[in-house]
Write a protein that holds these residues in place. Structure first.
Motif, PDB file in Angstrom:
ATOM      1  N   GLU A  33       0.823  -1.207   0.000  1.00  0.00           N
ATOM      2  CA  GLU A  33       0.000   0.000   0.000  1.00  0.00           C
ATOM      3  C   GLU A  33       0.855   1.254   0.000  1.00  0.00           C
ATOM      4  O   GLU A  33       0.465   2.290  -0.578  1.00  0.00           O
ATOM      5  CB  GLU A  33      -0.979   0.001   1.183  1.00  0.00           C
ATOM      6  CG  GLU A  33      -0.355  -0.205   2.532  1.00  0.00           C
ATOM      7  CD  GLU A  33      -0.305  -1.676   2.943  1.00  0.00           C
ATOM      8  OE1 GLU A  33      -0.389  -2.537   2.055  1.00  0.00           O
ATOM      9  OE2 GLU A  33      -0.179  -1.936   4.146  1.00  0.00           O
ATOM     10  N   LEU A  92       1.999   1.931  -3.544  1.00  0.00           N
ATOM     11  CA  LEU A  92       0.986   2.573  -4.367  1.00  0.00           C
ATOM     12  C   LEU A  92       1.025   4.066  -4.129  1.00  0.00           C
ATOM     13  O   LEU A  92       0.937   4.864  -5.067  1.00  0.00           O
ATOM     14  CB  LEU A  92      -0.419   2.040  -4.049  1.00  0.00           C
ATOM     15  CG  LEU A  92      -1.454   2.714  -4.936  1.00  0.00           C
ATOM     16  CD1 LEU A  92      -1.507   2.021  -6.288  1.00  0.00           C
ATOM     17  CD2 LEU A  92      -2.834   2.745  -4.333  1.00  0.00           C
ATOM     18  N   LEU A 148     -13.873   3.342  -7.822  1.00  0.00           N
ATOM     19  CA  LEU A 148     -13.836   4.294  -6.711  1.00  0.00           C
ATOM     20  C   LEU A 148     -12.804   3.905  -5.663  1.00  0.00           C
ATOM     21  O   LEU A 148     -12.079   4.757  -5.144  1.00  0.00           O
ATOM     22  CB  LEU A 148     -15.214   4.361  -6.046  1.00  0.00           C
ATOM     23  CG  LEU A 148     -16.146   5.473  -6.530  1.00  0.00           C
ATOM     24  CD1 LEU A 148     -17.482   5.377  -5.806  1.00  0.00           C
ATOM     25  CD2 LEU A 148     -15.517   6.844  -6.288  1.00  0.00           C
ATOM     26  N   VAL A 149     -12.744   2.607  -5.354  1.00  0.00           N
ATOM     27  CA  VAL A 149     -11.777   2.159  -4.344  1.00  0.00           C
ATOM     28  C   VAL A 149     -10.370   2.541  -4.767  1.00  0.00           C
ATOM     29  O   VAL A 149      -9.528   2.869  -3.937  1.00  0.00           O
ATOM     30  CB  VAL A 149     -11.892   0.638  -4.125  1.00  0.00           C
ATOM     31  CG1 VAL A 149     -10.766   0.141  -3.238  1.00  0.00           C
ATOM     32  CG2 VAL A 149     -13.225   0.297  -3.495  1.00  0.00           C
ATOM     33  N   GLY A 150     -10.143   2.534  -6.071  1.00  0.00           N
ATOM     34  CA  GLY A 150      -8.832   2.930  -6.556  1.00  0.00           C
ATOM     35  C   GLY A 150      -8.511   4.386  -6.278  1.00  0.00           C
ATOM     36  O   GLY A 150      -7.341   4.774  -6.198  1.00  0.00           O
ATOM     37  N   TYR A 167      -9.351   6.037  -3.533  1.00  0.00           N
ATOM     38  CA  TYR A 167      -9.297   6.354  -2.095  1.00  0.00           C
ATOM     39  C   TYR A 167      -7.891   6.623  -1.591  1.00  0.00           C
ATOM     40  O   TYR A 167      -7.709   7.288  -0.585  1.00  0.00           O
ATOM     41  CB  TYR A 167      -9.924   5.213  -1.286  1.00  0.00           C
ATOM     42  CG  TYR A 167     -11.426   5.164  -1.388  1.00  0.00           C
ATOM     43  CD1 TYR A 167     -12.118   4.001  -1.080  1.00  0.00           C
ATOM     44  CD2 TYR A 167     -12.165   6.263  -1.783  1.00  0.00           C
ATOM     45  CE1 TYR A 167     -13.496   3.940  -1.153  1.00  0.00           C
ATOM     46  CE2 TYR A 167     -13.544   6.217  -1.875  1.00  0.00           C
ATOM     47  CZ  TYR A 167     -14.210   5.054  -1.558  1.00  0.00           C
ATOM     48  OH  TYR A 167     -15.566   4.988  -1.642  1.00  0.00           O
ATOM     49  N   HIS A 168      -6.898   6.063  -2.230  1.00  0.00           N
ATOM     50  CA  HIS A 168      -5.521   6.334  -1.793  1.00  0.00           C
ATOM     51  C   HIS A 168      -4.697   6.809  -2.978  1.00  0.00           C
ATOM     52  O   HIS A 168      -3.511   6.512  -3.080  1.00  0.00           O
ATOM     53  CB  HIS A 168      -4.898   5.066  -1.184  1.00  0.00           C
ATOM     54  CG  HIS A 168      -5.571   4.623   0.076  1.00  0.00           C
ATOM     55  ND1 HIS A 168      -6.587   3.702   0.092  1.00  0.00           N
ATOM     56  CD2 HIS A 168      -5.391   5.001   1.365  1.00  0.00           C
ATOM     57  CE1 HIS A 168      -6.995   3.514   1.341  1.00  0.00           C
ATOM     58  NE2 HIS A 168      -6.284   4.290   2.127  1.00  0.00           N
TER      59      HIS A 168
END
Lengths: 369, 250, 288
Positions: free
Chosen positions: B79, B82, B106-108, B110-111
């Motif tokens: 993480e 990324l 969308l989850v992509g 978030y960070h």
């Protein structure tokens, strides 16, 4: 630890051997220990004899739980079902005129028989599902038994048939019975694991699907272990009722039995036969010295077990005993020039040797997910 | 977005990765420069996916290091990588099964890092996604799932996009369509490192290739430098395959 | 009418069971492990309320406001420390450790509060009832059921719409893929644990208002929670409500036949579901 094999070794340079030959001296030592223990009632007071009876009961139960969880990977929180059933089997038989001591083997077999349908239901489950289901089964046994007034309902029933026996003799015979049960339990576990079942369990633990594809009867192995553990706990339960001379359903089926078994095995060392022995000694000593403090000793033992489970999963025996095996059930794969040696030593392992069948050695490297 | 000093975006130095006791990678090195499409080819079990996963932070190497823009990121978890700019589209798509197409993308976000890629831009890249946004991920076809997986990684605005076996389980027509997106990505300045079992496909899109065999490099360079026979020899480990210059002898 | 009354009581009790079950279900769905100390934690919440009432003098419902954030914090930090370490060892270890925690909690409560029963005094609320047609339903029962539904709705919405909720679902679906999208799965586990523990606090205090409790009652709460989840079907919060209701009704019917058969009836229904349809009533794709 990266010795890679550049060329496969010649076939005659590979040998599969036992992790250590059962040395004659350990067998003699074992017989001597049992002999001394058997002689004990002539030497000690009834109080000591009683205490040791409880110790052997604990040892038997823990060894059985270790067989289930440490070798077959089934975490049970419901073995108290069979402890209670074993006790009530004896009660029912005694109420029909059978001498309680004679009832011990009958009750043991009876527990194994009852375990068959239970196994049918439970053995499709894994992990936490299996654990809680065993707990529910134990509760069901408690509820059902409590309905029978002839068995004392929920309040308790005395064990008939031993009233006219001299108390000292009765204590001694109970002690010998518990010693016999413990020795038999350890012997059965050792012989089973040393034989084909031990290898099968290792194969299942390492790679269940692979084992299945090779024809390993996974379900049958698990069932056998479950039945043996049920019988063993049932036998322990018979001693419980005989030494107490009465039985009370909530106490017979309490989850505290499981708590004891689990803590003993964790602290002593899961996955070795010696572990529960060491754990029982430690646990028992603690229990005796802290018993006045009631719940406190369980709290302390529980905390110790938690710490050991996370930070020292090989337990006491793993820490102090290391690779020594009084009950050798594992195998060595010896590769290379030493393969021709006839007496492998487990204390100085070859760099290129692999240890199979030793649950404790693998427990230290339990993989995530 | 190109760096004027010519240093690589992503660098691997002498990576050694073990699966238990078996070596999956032995002393593998590579360099990916800004804006290029770098392809890693090799047979099954050569270590290609392991290499990508190690670069992305899912495996800890036993030895060697991974550098992103010259910074050593070997100690960083997946993480964290990324966040630093390495985005992996894993083998097998690995979409979130309980979520819709849109939720997966969308989850992509978030960070995500700062950048120009967002949900809207990705929906422009794949126009069919907009009207299917509320469909469950598992209802999508293999090719569509692959596109969503790429989209999910893109919206994180990575410095380099790692693509693992895009063609796996997809029909040739679908594979061509997926790969058809790559030029558009490259012209938008995305650096790509891809693993591909289909050598023809890899040669068609890559500016440089590297061939792995049993965890070691057998070939590095631009596709134009090699004859098909040479590549085949490197792929299968036949006689005539010499290790790439600078690599350890096999 | 007595039968109908009993069944209605069972349905309402199902709400409480669902409340117990949703935390267990969440943790299992996200992390794949069952917290064997789940029931005992609920009992701790009840005892916490008991302790707070005389000393702070706040009304029982306000104990929720203190307990919920407290338990949420406990859940997050417990997960990041103890549970995560156990998880790294393996699911086997988590079972053993949570069992150990369960025993420690029960005996700890025994030491602190003795084996006597306690209950939360909320005045006449306990005995009030309303008339619905020819039925007489307890106000408390209805309130607890409503609270359960509200909690489930909130949880459902959170998982469906909130960023943290989506991350939880992502990690539950595919942990590695979530990591590749930048999610720190340990933190996500912590958030899930915080939420689960918060629901445990609500369940425990609600239970304490509902009936009397003692240190060893945590075991049965765990079993009922698990039974509700399994009967209803893992992976669905509404399944847990359905499962809870089925369990409550089974217990009510059993108790109607013979007061001592109530709990047994529930256990038997659970075992029957395990035998015949282990994925539960709503279970489909994601069965154990």
């Amino acid at each position: 630890m990266s010795s890679t094999l550049e060329r496969p070794p010649a076939l005659d340079a590979i040998r599969v051997t036992r992790s250590s030959r059962p040395r004659r001296w350990t067998l003699l030592l074992g017989i001597a220990v049992v002999a001394v223990l058997a002689y004990l009632p002539y030497l000690a007071y009834a109080g000591t004899t009683d205490t040791l009876t409880d110790f052997f009961v604990l040892l038997t139960m823990s060894s059985m739980w270790n067989l289930l969880a440490g070798y077959a990977g089934m975490v049970s929180v419901g073995q108290q079902a069979f402890i209670g059933l074993g006790a009530y089997f004896v009660l029912i038989l005694a109420q029909h005129g059978v001498e309680p001591f004679v009832a011990i083997p009958v009750a043991t077999v009876g527990c194994a028989v009852i375990a068959i349908p239970i196994a049918l239901l439970l053995l499709r489950l894994r992990g936490g599902y299996f654990a809680i289901a065993t707990w529910v089964v134990a509760e069901v046994c408690l509820q059902v038994i409590s309905r029978f007034n002839s068995l004392g309902g929920g309040t308790g029933a005395p064990l008939p048939g031993l009233d006219d026996m001299d108390p000292t003799i009765r204590t001694a015979i109970t002690y010998w019975a518990s010693l016999a049960v413990a020795v038999a339990a350890l012997a059965v576990i050792y012989l089973l694991l040393r034989g084909r079942l031990g290898l099968v369990l290792t194969a299942i633990r390492d790679n269940e699907i692979g084992a299945r594809s090779l024809g390993v009867r996974v379900a049958r192995a698990r069932r056998l272990v479950f039945l043996v553990a049920a019988a063993g706990c049932g036998a322990a339960g018979t001693i419980v009722i005989i030494s107490a001379l009465n039985v009370q359903a909530p106490a017979a089926f309490t989850v505290e039995w499981s708590a004891n078994m689990i803590f003993v095995t964790i602290i002593g060392g899961i996955g070795t036969i010696e572990g529960p022995i060491v754990g029982s000694i430690v646990f028992f000593a603690l229990q005796q010295s802290l018993s006045e403090h009631g719940a406190l000793y369980l709290i302390i033992v529980g905390l110790v077990a938690i710490v050991v489970a996370i930070w020292a999963p090989q337990g006491l025996w793993g820490l102090i005993g290391g690779r020594l095996r009084l009950f050798p059930v594992g195998y060595w794969l010896r590769v290379g020039p030493d393969a021709g040696r006839t007496l492998p030593s487990p204390d100085r392992p070859d760099e290129t040797a692999f240890l199979a069948g030793d649950a404790a050695a693998e427990r230290g490297g339990e993989h995530d997910g | 977005m190109s760096r004027s000093d010519g240093s690589p975006v992503l660098e691997a130095r002498e990576l050694t990765v073990l699966h238990g006791q078996l070596p999956a990678l032995q002393g593998v090195s590579l360099e990916v420069r800004t804006g290029e499409a770098y392809a890693i080819i090799g047979a099954n079990g050569a270590g290609k996916s392991t290499l990508l996963r190690t670069l992305a932070g899912l495996h800890r190497p036993a030895a060697g290091s991974v550098l992103l823009d010259g910074v050593d990121v070997t100690a960083r978890r997946a993480e964290e990588r990324l966040a630093a700019g390495i985005a992996l589209v894993p083998e097998g798509r690995r979409l979130f099964g309980s979520m819709t197409l849109e939720e997966n993308v969308l989850v992509g976000t978030y960070h995500a890092r700062e950048g120009t890629w967002d949900v809207d831009r990705v929906f422009e890249l794949f126009p069919w996604m907009a009207e299917r946004r509320r469909q469950s991920a598992w209802q999508l076809s293999g090719g569509e799932q692959q596109a969503v997986a790429i989209a999910r990684a893109l919206v994180a605005n990575p410095r380099i996009l790692l693509l693992d076996e895009l063609s796996l389980g997809l029909s040739p027509a679908v594979v061509r369509r997926i790969y058809g997106v790559l030029p558009e990505l490259r012209s938008a300045g995305v650096t790509i490192l891809l693993v591909e079992q289909d050598v023809t496909q890899a040669l068609a899109v890559a500016s440089r290739i590297q061939c792995l065999l049993e965890g070691r490099t057998t070939l590095v360079g631009a596709p134009s430098e090699f004859t098909p026979a040479r590549i085949e020899a490197a792929y299968f480990g036949l006689a005539g395959a010499t290790p790439a210059a600078g690599e350890e002898a096999g | 009418m007595n039968w109908v009354n009993a069944i209605v009581q069972g349905i309402l009790l199902g709400g409480l069971y669902a409340l117990f079950g949703c935390g267990l279900s969440l943790l299992f769905g996200v992390m794949g492990v069952i917290n064997l100390a789940h029931g005992d934690l609920a009992v701790v919440a009840a005892y916490l309320a008991v302790v707070m009432l005389p000393s702070i003098g706040i009304a029982a419902p306000l104990s929720f406001l203190v307990a919920i954030p407290l338990f949420a914090l406990l859940g997050y930090f417990g997960q990041r420390t103890l549970i995560q370490k156990s998880l790294d060892r393996g699911p086997f270890t988590v079972l053993l450790v949570t069992f150990g925690i369960s025993v420690v909690i029960e005996n700890g409560l025994l030491e602190l509060f003795s084996a006597d029963s306690h209950s939360l005094n909320i005045g006449s609320f306990t005995s009030q009832s309303i008339q619905v047609g020819r039925l007489s339903v307890g106000v408390l029962s209805v309130t607890v059921f409503v609270v359960a539904v509200v909690v489930l709705l909130g949880l459902q919405y959170f998982l469906a719409r909130a960023r943290a909720g989506r991350l939880i679902r992502a990690v539950a679906d595919d942990r590695e893929a979530a990591q590749l999208s930048g999610a720190d799965y340990r933190h996500v586990f912590g958030v899930a644990a915080a939420i689960a523990f918060a629901t445990v606090a609500v369940a425990g205090i609600a239970f304490g208002m509902y009936s009397s409790f003692n240190p060893s009652i945590g075991t049965s709460r765990l079993l009922f929670a698990f039974e509700a989840v399994v009967i209803g079907g893992l992976g669905s919060l509404w399944g847990t409500l359905v499962g809870g209701i089925v369990l409550g009704v089974a217990q009510a019917i059993g108790a109607k036949i013979n007061p001592a058969y109530g709990i047994l009836a529930g256990h038997l229904v659970f075992l029957a579901v395990l035998a015949v349809r282990p994925q539960g009533i709503t279970g489909g794709r994601r069965s154990e």
